[in-house]
Structures are given as structure tokens and as C-alpha cells.
Design a protein around this motif. Structure first.
Motif, PDB file in Angstrom:
ATOM      1  N   ALA A  53       2.519   9.624  28.552  1.00 38.98           N
ATOM      2  CA  ALA A  53       1.183  10.176  28.335  1.00 38.98           C
ATOM      3  C   ALA A  53       0.504  10.571  29.644  1.00 38.98           C
ATOM      4  O   ALA A  53      -0.081  11.658  29.755  1.00 38.98           O
ATOM      5  N   GLU A  54       0.576   9.701  30.647  1.00 41.28           N
ATOM      6  CA  GLU A  54      -0.093   9.986  31.914  1.00 41.28           C
ATOM      7  C   GLU A  54       0.513  11.212  32.584  1.00 41.28           C
ATOM      8  O   GLU A  54      -0.204  12.088  33.088  1.00 41.28           O
ATOM      9  N   GLU A  55       1.839  11.287  32.590  1.00 38.16           N
ATOM     10  CA  GLU A  55       2.504  12.443  33.191  1.00 38.16           C
ATOM     11  C   GLU A  55       2.143  13.726  32.449  1.00 38.16           C
ATOM     12  O   GLU A  55       1.849  14.757  33.068  1.00 38.16           O
ATOM     13  N   ALA A  56       2.159  13.673  31.119  1.00 38.85           N
ATOM     14  CA  ALA A  56       1.868  14.864  30.322  1.00 38.85           C
ATOM     15  C   ALA A  56       0.452  15.367  30.569  1.00 38.85           C
ATOM     16  O   ALA A  56       0.217  16.580  30.724  1.00 38.85           O
ATOM     17  N   MET A  57      -0.521  14.456  30.619  1.00 35.72           N
ATOM     18  CA  MET A  57      -1.907  14.876  30.827  1.00 35.72           C
ATOM     19  C   MET A  57      -2.117  15.434  32.227  1.00 35.72           C
ATOM     20  O   MET A  57      -2.866  16.400  32.417  1.00 35.72           O
ATOM     21  N   ARG A  58      -1.461  14.846  33.216  1.00 38.97           N
ATOM     22  CA  ARG A  58      -1.614  15.358  34.577  1.00 38.97           C
ATOM     23  C   ARG A  58      -0.998  16.750  34.715  1.00 38.97           C
ATOM     24  O   ARG A  58      -1.569  17.634  35.359  1.00 38.97           O
ATOM     25  N   TYR A  59       0.172  16.951  34.111  1.00 37.10           N
ATOM     26  CA  TYR A  59       0.817  18.258  34.227  1.00 37.10           C
ATOM     27  C   TYR A  59       0.047  19.352  33.493  1.00 37.10           C
ATOM     28  O   TYR A  59       0.086  20.519  33.888  1.00 37.10           O
ATOM     29  N   THR A  60      -0.636  19.000  32.415  1.00 35.74           N
ATOM     30  CA  THR A  60      -1.319  20.018  31.609  1.00 35.74           C
ATOM     31  C   THR A  60      -2.823  20.078  31.851  1.00 35.74           C
ATOM     32  O   THR A  60      -3.504  20.932  31.265  1.00 35.74           O
ATOM     33  N   ARG A  61      -3.343  19.162  32.677  1.00 33.50           N
ATOM     34  CA  ARG A  61      -4.782  19.108  32.962  1.00 33.50           C
ATOM     35  C   ARG A  61      -5.590  18.922  31.673  1.00 33.50           C
ATOM     36  O   ARG A  61      -6.668  19.496  31.494  1.00 33.50           O
ATOM     37  N   ALA A 118      -3.284  16.548  23.010  1.00 31.87           N
ATOM     38  CA  ALA A 118      -3.578  17.877  23.546  1.00 31.87           C
ATOM     39  C   ALA A 118      -2.521  18.282  24.569  1.00 31.87           C
ATOM     40  O   ALA A 118      -2.116  19.455  24.638  1.00 31.87           O
ATOM     41  N   ALA A 119      -2.061  17.325  25.346  1.00 35.14           N
ATOM     42  CA  ALA A 119      -1.033  17.613  26.343  1.00 35.14           C
ATOM     43  C   ALA A 119       0.262  18.061  25.676  1.00 35.14           C
ATOM     44  O   ALA A 119       0.928  18.998  26.139  1.00 35.14           O
TER      45      ALA A 119
END
Length: 380
Positions: free
Chosen positions: A220-228, A234-235
Motif C-alpha cells: 500500500a505505501e509503495e503504491a500510494m507513493r508511486y501514484t501520488r 485509488a492507487a
């Protein structure tokens, strides 16, 4: 409500002598045909010797000595994924460098002889010592300390990567891997995972190999950071602008996935189990998802299966040798249905297991497990 899994309460058992019993469920049996690729999954990476300490009440405190109540040693690194795939019945080929020390010999034998993994693309490097990771599990998480050196470079063999139905690739920002494009061009389905971006850029443009992937499985953390974005769901939707299938793991909350091609979305909560050691659980999750994808299961079944095998793995010591096989899956399914008070709707998520598991699948735990140390029985 989440279905609860019974904890079998076993500690590490001695490493079983002799060849590993091959998986007696072939999830791809109905799909196999003459002319198929020789391997179901190809992967490459670094094999570590993992030494895992469990039973720590808290993180080690500076200047003090901590005693762990449990310890296990097993192959780690890319061996976690390779073993999980092989134990689920997939024909697995691994390209990795092995040290020519006792650690390297142990890891090679455990994977080739113990798990039936093809190591033809692998090599033993004279004078190179095996990388080692010490993992300390406490409070449901783990802290790791690793040491190792890059092996000497080697020109890739002409048949590497070999023909395979799928490959699992660890994507590294700014470092495209030539073999990924080669494999994709030959029809291999690429499943990509990713680690923490130490550069802090979190730029999807830096993951150029994502263009070759069928699925991408960040946390989750990686996905949100990559997609802002500000939520894992949402990511996942944002990632499908770059890859057909996005799977975002949510830790204790389970996982969420989107398939752009079919319009499917799925969310499956995590299975509640008593975790002994979470080392390698993410790799086992990916292996479960790859298995279901190659077998052509619906997205929700793939997600549920991936979460199940990951949950079973954390009840054993060590990353690679904690991976479950079909007998563990069958035993969980039989036992969980007998537990009073289970949420029947939650159990129904796993009803697809009935068509996969033969009646004789549930039997005593036959798989090799991590042992406190290696080299028992050696003469001085």
C-alpha cells in the motif's frame, strides 16, 4: 468478518532427509499440452542464507543482549519465491549465484534436491561467500540485518531466460533488466514486484520494465507513493494506467486488486492467524497470485488464495521453508470448516478450494522446515 485459521502450533522440525515429495496437486493440469514451455515460472535474484530469530518480546535494546525463544535457518532472498512456487506445483526455474561455502552448498541442495527447483541457469561462484540475512521477528513485524557482496559478472547464457509461462521480476528504479524484455517478447507473462525506493523519487517512469508486466504487486505505501494518491484503492486504479492488473497488499487488512482488461475489482480481507515469523510472506503472496493467474481463476479467487498461502506461511519459521504446500492448504480448509462460530460468508470466499483439493490431500505435514543450524552429522 474475517475467517480465522487454526494454528497448528508446530515449532521447527528437523530437515527431512531424502528428496522432497513433489506437489500432488497440479493447478495447471487441465492446461498442459505438448509444446508447452518447459517451465511454468522463471525467476532470478540473490539467494541468501537466512537466520531467523523469533520469540523476541521487543526490539533489541542498544547495549544489551536479547535472547530469542526460537531460531531457524533456511535459504532466503529469491529462494523464498522459488520455493513457494514449487510447493504450489509450478515447474520453477531459478537463475542465481551461489557461494562455494557451506552456506551456498546447503542452499543449493535445499532448493534443487529438497524442492525440485531447476538450477540449470544458476552457478556456483568460486571464492565468493554466500550473502547472509539475520531476521528478528517481534510484535508482528521483523527487522533484518544483511551482509553480502555482488558476485562477479557473467555473460548470460544463450538460453537464459528459458521459455516459461511466466516470470516474476523484482523491478528496480532506474535499472531496467534486459532479460525482462527478452522474456516478454517470447510470450512469457511478467509479474512485477518492487521494493522500497531508496532514492526517494518514487517515479513510475523509472520503472521502465513495468511496460512489459501483466501484473504489478506493490504494498500500500509503495503504491500510494508511486501514484501520488491518498488511498491504496485509488492507487490500484491509478496503476492500471500503466499495467493491466494492479494488486495492492494492505497488510493486516488484506489486499485489493483491479484488472483493467476485464473491469474486475476484488478485495479480500486477511486471514486471522497467530503469526510466528512474517519473513517471506510477501513472496508467498505473489506466488499464490501467480499460481491462480496461470490457472485462469477469477480475480477474487486469485486474491483469496494468495492471502491464504501467505497467512499459512507466517505460522512457520523462515522465509522459504515456511511456504505451504497443498497438504497444508487442504488441512486448513478441512479444519477451518469444523470450527464453530465461523462466518459462513467469509468461508464462502474459499469454496473454490473444493474443486482443487482431492479427498486424500489432507495428511501430516511433509514439507521441509527451517532448522536452528545447518551441518548436523558432519564429522570433524
Amino acid at each position: 468478518m474475517t475467517a480465522s485459521g487454526p494454528s497448528h502450533g508446530k515449532g521447527p522440525s528437523p530437515l527431512t532427509e531424502g528428496p522432497h515429495r513433489q506437489a500432488h496437486v497440479d493447478p495447471l493440469a487441465a492446461l498442459r499440452a505438448p509444446g508447452d514451455p518447459p517451465w511454468d515460472v522463471y525467476l532470478t535474484g540473490t539467494v541468501f542464507l537466512d537466520i531467523v530469530f523469533t520469540g523476541l518480546d521487543s526490539a533489541p535494546v542498544r547495549g544489551t543482549e536479547s535472547w530469542a525463544r526460537g531460531m531457524g535457518s533456511s535459504p532466503g532472498g529469491v529462494a523464498n519465491m522459488a520455493t513457494a512456487l514449487a510447493r504450489l506445483g509450478l515447474r520453477t526455474s531459478l537463475a542465481a549465484a551461489f557461494g562455494d561455502d557451506h552456506y551456498g552448498e546447503y542452499c543449493w541442495d535445499a532448493l534443487a534436491q529438497g524442492e525440485g527447483i531447476d538450477l540449470t541457469p544458476s552457478r556456483s561462484v568460486p571464492g565468493w561467500h554466500s550473502p547472509v540475512t539475520v531476521s528478528m521477528a517481534y510484535e508482528g513485524e521483523r527487522t533484518m540485518v544483511s551482509h553480502g557482496h555482488e558476485p562477479p559478472p557473467e555473460e548470460p547464457a544463450p538460453d537464459c531466460p528459458p521459455r516459461a509461462r511466466a516470470a516474476v521480476a523484482s523491478l528496480v528504479p532506474g535499472r531496467p533488466a534486459t532479460w525482462i524484455a527478452q522474456a516478454a517478447a517470447r510470450g512469457t507473462r511478467i509479474f512485477g514486484d518492487v521494493g522500497w525506493d531508496d532514492t526517494g523519487a518514487w517515479d513510475l517512469a523509472g520503472l521502465s520494465d513495468l511496460a512489459h508486466c501483466e501484473a504489478f504487486l506493490p504494498n500500500a505505501e509503495e503504491a500510494m507513493r508511486y501514484t501520488r494518491t491518498d488511498s491504496p484503492r485509488a492507487a490500484a486504479h491509478a496503476l492500471t494506467e500503466h499495467v493491466p492488473v494492479a494488486v495492492v497488499t494492505l497488510g493486516a487488512e488484506g489486499a485489493y486488486a483491479v484488472d483493467r482488461r476485464t473491469g474486475e475489482t476484488a478485495e479480500v480481507p486477511a486471514i486471522a492467524v497467530e503469526a510466528l515469523d512474517p519473513t517471506g510472506a510477501g513472496d508467498v503472496f505473489v506466488a499464490g497470485f501467480v499460481t491462480g493467474s496461470l490457472a485462469g481463476w477469477p480475480l477474487a479467487d486469485r486474491l483469496a488464495f494468495a492471502g491464504l498461502v501467505a497467512a499459512l506461511s507466517v505460522q512457520e519459521f523462515g522465509g522459504s521453508l515456511s511456504a505451504p504446500g497443498w497438504s497444508e492448504i487442504a488441512t486448513w480448509w478441512r479444519e477451518v470448516q469444523s470450527v464453530e462460530g465461523q462466518d459462513r460468508a467469509a468461508l464462502s470466499r474459499y469454496a473454490f478450494l473444493e474443486r482443487l483439493l482431492p479427498e486424500d490431500a489432507a495428511r501430516p505435514w511433509p514439507l521441509r522446515r527451517a532448522v536452528p543450524t545447518i551441518g548436523f552429522g558432519r564429522s570433524n
